[in-house]
Scaffold this motif. Structure first.
Motif, short mmCIF file in Angstrom:
data_model
loop_
_atom_site.label_atom_id
_atom_site.label_comp_id
_atom_site.label_asym_id
_atom_site.label_seq_id
_atom_site.Cartn_x
_atom_site.Cartn_y
_atom_site.Cartn_z
N VAL A 25 -30.61 -45.96 9.33
CA VAL A 25 -29.33 -46.56 9.70
C VAL A 25 -28.37 -45.46 10.17
O VAL A 25 -27.67 -45.64 11.17
N TRP A 26 -28.37 -44.32 9.50
CA TRP A 26 -27.51 -43.22 9.92
C TRP A 26 -27.88 -42.77 11.34
O TRP A 26 -27.00 -42.48 12.15
N ARG A 27 -29.15 -42.71 11.64
CA ARG A 27 -29.57 -42.32 13.01
C ARG A 27 -28.97 -43.27 14.04
O ARG A 27 -28.52 -42.84 15.10
N ALA A 28 -28.98 -44.56 13.73
CA ALA A 28 -28.42 -45.56 14.65
C ALA A 28 -26.91 -45.38 14.78
O ALA A 28 -26.36 -45.45 15.89
N VAL A 29 -26.23 -45.14 13.67
CA VAL A 29 -24.78 -44.91 13.70
C VAL A 29 -24.47 -43.64 14.47
O VAL A 29 -23.56 -43.62 15.32
N HIS A 30 -25.21 -42.59 14.20
CA HIS A 30 -25.02 -41.30 14.87
C HIS A 30 -25.12 -41.49 16.38
O HIS A 30 -24.30 -40.96 17.14
N LEU A 76 -22.05 -43.60 17.73
CA LEU A 76 -20.78 -42.85 17.74
C LEU A 76 -20.85 -41.59 18.60
O LEU A 76 -19.83 -40.93 18.76
N GLU A 77 -22.04 -41.30 19.12
CA GLU A 77 -22.25 -40.12 19.96
C GLU A 77 -21.75 -38.85 19.25
O GLU A 77 -21.01 -38.05 19.82
N LEU A 78 -22.18 -38.70 18.01
CA LEU A 78 -21.80 -37.54 17.21
C LEU A 78 -22.63 -36.33 17.63
O LEU A 78 -23.72 -36.48 18.18
N PRO A 79 -22.12 -35.13 17.38
CA PRO A 79 -22.87 -33.93 17.77
C PRO A 79 -24.15 -33.79 16.96
O PRO A 79 -24.25 -34.28 15.83
N PRO A 80 -25.13 -33.12 17.52
CA PRO A 80 -26.41 -32.94 16.83
C PRO A 80 -26.27 -32.32 15.44
O PRO A 80 -27.05 -32.61 14.54
N SER A 81 -25.26 -31.50 15.24
CA SER A 81 -25.07 -30.85 13.94
C SER A 81 -24.76 -31.85 12.83
O SER A 81 -24.90 -31.52 11.65
#
Length: 65
Positions: A50-55, A58-63
């Motif tokens: 689920v976090w991968r989908a949210v990430h 939200l287009e969060l940075p790879p870090s």
């Protein structure tokens, strides 16, 4: 990833706990089979997936993966 870590990351990404919870109730993600974050977690999806989908949404940075 445990649920507590998932929610900590959600709060870090979205600001407040209240907003993170609201967002997770409202946002339908195609990568979660058309479910909201809460629905996916309730149906047994792993918090990590689920976090991968949210990430991604939200287009969060790879870090922050």
């Amino acid at each position: 990833m445990r649920h507590t870590e998932f929610w900590t990351r959600m709060e870090q990404a979205l600001g407040s706990s209240a907003y993170a919870r609201h967002w997770s109730e409202q946002q339908v993600l195609g990568s979660l089979g058309g479910q909201t974050v809460n629905e996916a977690l309730a149906s047994g999806e792993s918090p990590k997936d689920v976090w991968r989908a949210v990430h991604e949404r939200l287009e969060l940075p790879p870090s922050e993966r």
